[in-house]
Design a protein around this motif. Structure first.
Motif, PDB file in Angstrom:
ATOM      1  N   SER A  29       0.767  -1.218   0.012  1.00  0.00           N
ATOM      2  CA  SER A  29       0.002  -0.066  -0.028  1.00  0.00           C
ATOM      3  C   SER A  29       0.745   1.353  -0.034  1.00  0.00           C
ATOM      4  O   SER A  29       0.276   2.525   0.118  1.00  0.00           O
ATOM      5  CB  SER A  29      -0.851  -0.103   1.263  1.00  0.00           C
ATOM      6  N   LYS A  30       2.223   1.247   0.073  1.00  0.00           N
ATOM      7  CA  LYS A  30       2.967   2.274   0.197  1.00  0.00           C
ATOM      8  C   LYS A  30       3.996   2.508  -0.925  1.00  0.00           C
ATOM      9  O   LYS A  30       4.611   1.910  -1.556  1.00  0.00           O
ATOM     10  CB  LYS A  30       4.067   2.091   1.633  1.00  0.00           C
ATOM     11  N   ASP A 120     -10.902   5.895   1.041  1.00  0.00           N
ATOM     12  CA  ASP A 120     -10.667   6.322   2.656  1.00  0.00           C
ATOM     13  C   ASP A 120     -11.510   7.614   3.025  1.00  0.00           C
ATOM     14  O   ASP A 120     -11.948   8.409   2.087  1.00  0.00           O
ATOM     15  CB  ASP A 120      -9.079   6.443   2.727  1.00  0.00           C
ATOM     16  N   GLN A 385       0.815  10.680   5.675  1.00  0.00           N
ATOM     17  CA  GLN A 385       0.102   9.425   5.133  1.00  0.00           C
ATOM     18  C   GLN A 385      -0.607   9.838   3.760  1.00  0.00           C
ATOM     19  O   GLN A 385      -0.630   8.910   2.910  1.00  0.00           O
ATOM     20  CB  GLN A 385      -0.911   8.844   5.971  1.00  0.00           C
ATOM     21  N   LYS A 386      -1.243  10.798   3.788  1.00  0.00           N
ATOM     22  CA  LYS A 386      -2.034  11.270   2.731  1.00  0.00           C
ATOM     23  C   LYS A 386      -1.637  12.593   2.048  1.00  0.00           C
ATOM     24  O   LYS A 386      -0.907  13.301   2.823  1.00  0.00           O
ATOM     25  CB  LYS A 386      -3.599  11.494   2.978  1.00  0.00           C
ATOM     26  N   SER A 393       4.600   7.292   2.222  1.00  0.00           N
ATOM     27  CA  SER A 393       3.329   7.673   2.116  1.00  0.00           C
ATOM     28  C   SER A 393       2.266   6.914   1.539  1.00  0.00           C
ATOM     29  O   SER A 393       2.733   5.781   0.790  1.00  0.00           O
ATOM     30  CB  SER A 393       3.115   9.103   1.429  1.00  0.00           C
ATOM     31  N   ASP A 394       0.953   6.854   1.673  1.00  0.00           N
ATOM     32  CA  ASP A 394       0.339   5.894   0.972  1.00  0.00           C
ATOM     33  C   ASP A 394       0.190   6.092  -0.518  1.00  0.00           C
ATOM     34  O   ASP A 394       0.524   7.170  -0.842  1.00  0.00           O
ATOM     35  CB  ASP A 394      -1.271   6.015   1.508  1.00  0.00           C
ATOM     36  N   ASP A 396      -1.623   6.383  -2.988  1.00  0.00           N
ATOM     37  CA  ASP A 396      -2.768   7.110  -3.701  1.00  0.00           C
ATOM     38  C   ASP A 396      -2.228   8.154  -4.529  1.00  0.00           C
ATOM     39  O   ASP A 396      -1.776   9.294  -4.200  1.00  0.00           O
ATOM     40  CB  ASP A 396      -3.553   7.981  -2.132  1.00  0.00           C
ATOM     41  N   GLN A 436      -5.303   3.654  -5.323  1.00  0.00           N
ATOM     42  CA  GLN A 436      -5.767   3.789  -3.889  1.00  0.00           C
ATOM     43  C   GLN A 436      -5.048   2.820  -3.026  1.00  0.00           C
ATOM     44  O   GLN A 436      -5.107   1.530  -3.107  1.00  0.00           O
ATOM     45  CB  GLN A 436      -7.252   3.641  -3.689  1.00  0.00           C
ATOM     46  N   ARG A 437      -4.014   3.395  -2.325  1.00  0.00           N
ATOM     47  CA  ARG A 437      -3.139   2.414  -1.337  1.00  0.00           C
ATOM     48  C   ARG A 437      -2.430   1.276  -2.444  1.00  0.00           C
ATOM     49  O   ARG A 437      -2.620   0.175  -1.903  1.00  0.00           O
ATOM     50  CB  ARG A 437      -3.903   1.886  -0.030  1.00  0.00           C
TER      51      ARG A 437
END
Length: 462
Positions: A29-30, A120, A385-386, A393-394, A396, A436-437
């Protein structure tokens, strides 16, 4: 050499501070690495595309319960699908505070609703009353459970707080170290003007504009900031509609008041003339504060460039045009004061704002990312994270085609809401893939992320 799960290659990475071409290595996810010639089990060629952090929309009314028992027609499945189709990967939406149930009960119930989200989500908690249980016992609990902020209204029959009640909320928020966002319009002035309009037979949709002139928004904003100054509590002014209000906010910021602000694409691209459309059509454009003039629209850009206004949100508030609980719930001959306030905007937020801001040269790409992703992540306790593209970071990510021209039509967004205020508008710049992730969530207009793939985001210390 490390082989990553996914490598996005040769895209123009854009953050709030930089633009550069590089590869992004993703594991799980990263984001794990940013560099050159990275190797991946799957490689995505992003040549000619922008790679942006997933959009964060900090002001969305989704499946929200109202005091009259109705529930907003855009549910978590529909609304978050529209968000993905427009390049948004995180929403901050609103838990209600309707009579008869406690604050914590409603926060927890709304979080459970979010289990259907495709993306999310975080939660603002609305406050509509200031009994001892709410102020002393429950605000600290929702803050501890990760609410991104509290929201109060200075208008609307079922929501508005008096100045004394607002001060109670500010003091409670200060103790719990949580942001308060405010809908600023003078309730009594609006009621006075509405009654005057109706007595004069001025019932058409445009009466919504003339019964809520800029001065009632400006005055309430000044009053809210005065109470922020009094309590030393940071506030956010939601949906600034005109430069007169932004000017007041800038003055307060210059003297050290803890106030920040957002606006929405519709205040930059639509005008009050849209409420004059034939028949019932004008009700599609009823929102509060109302749309303003073309001159006001142009005047807003200086406050965006200067940072007085630091977030662009949608204020997505979807009521159908033809549905039984939508704009026509009181009949198509109802006066403007009975029309539900709000417009859909989750899917169109990024494309419409990009076209208006970037293609006209009003701001830079880094500003676009700052306004639509990075600052919202920071303000709501979700950063890093976002809201950025960096190792840790994620993942995304939005692959954005800056050359793709699209004529907006509501069917593009697969929404429960049966119209968009931007129907027929042509824009240049469009999301073509969304991750997403680390998982593909949208691919060339096709939703890939299933309902339930989103996660609740607990806001961390700001």
């Amino acid at each position: 050499m490390t082989t990553f799960d996914i490598v996005i290659r040769n895209g123009m990475i854009v953050t709030a501070t930089d633009k550069y071409i590089a590869d992004i290595g993703i594991n799980g996810s990263k984001i794990v690495d940013i560099g050159f010639d990275l190797k991946g089990h799957e490689t995505i060629d992003a040549t000619g595309l922008l790679v942006l952090p997933g959009g964060i929309d900090g002001h969305c009314h989704i499946e929200q319960e109202e005091a009259d028992g109705t529930i907003h027609e855009d549910d978590f499945v529909s609304a978050t699908g529209s968000a993905l189709l427009g390049g948004t990967t995180t929403v901050v939406c609103f838990a209600s505070h309707v009579p008869g149930r406690g604050l914590v009960e409603q926060f927890d119930a709304y979080r459970r609703k979010g289990a259907n989200s495709r993306i999310d989500f975080a939660i603002h908690q609305i406050i509509t009353r200031t009994d001892e249980q709410t102020i002393r016992d429950e605000i600290p609990v929702v803050a501890e459970r990760g609410a991104a902020g509290l929201k109060v209204f200075m208008t609307y029959d079922d929501f508005h707080l008096s100045d004394g009640q607002f001060l109670q909320v500010l003091e409670a928020a200060h103790k719990s170290d949580i942001l308060v966002s405010v809908h600023c319009e003078n309730y009594d002035a609006i009621r006075h003007l509405i009654l005057k309009h109706l007595a004069e037979g001025r019932t058409e949709p445009h009466g919504h504009v003339t019964s809520r002139p800029p001065c009632v928004e400006r005055e309430a904003t000044y009053r809210a900031m005065t109470m922020s100054e009094l309590t030393h509590q940071k506030i956010q002014i939601f949906h600034v509609s005109c430069p007169e209000v932004a000017e007041e906010i800038g003055r307060a910021q210059s003297r050290g008041v803890k106030v920040v602000a957002e606006t929405c694409p519709h205040y930059l691209t639509l005008t009050e003339e849209d409420l004059k459309r034939d028949g019932f059509e004008g009700t599609k454009y009823i929102c509060s504060p109302p749309l303003r003039t073309k001159a006001a629209q142009e005047g807003m850009w200086q406050y965006i460039r200067s940072g007085v206004i630091s977030i662009i949100s949608s204020d997505h508030c979807g009521y159908t045009f033809d549905g039984s609980v939508g704009k026509g719930r009181h009949g198509r001959d109802a006066d403007f004061s009975l029309i539900p306030n709000g417009m859909p905007g989750l899917g169109t937020r990024l494309p419409v704002f990009y076209d208006a801001a970037i293609n006209s040269g009003k701001i830079d790409l880094t500003d676009f990312v700052r306004l639509t992703a990075t600052t919202p992540a920071q303000r709501y306790g979700l950063y890093p994270q976002k809201g950025t593209i960096a190792p840790g970071s994620d993942a995304d990510l939005v692959l954005w085609d800056p050359k793709k021209s699209v004529t907006i039509t509501n069917s593009l967004f697969q929404s429960n809401i049966d119209y968009t205020p931007y129907e027929g508008r042509s824009v240049q710049g469009w999301p073509v893939k969304v991750y997403q992730r680390g998982k593909l969530a949208m691919d060339d207009g096709k939703l890939v992320a299933p309902p339930g793939s989103g996660q609740f985001l607990k806001a961390r210390e700001k």
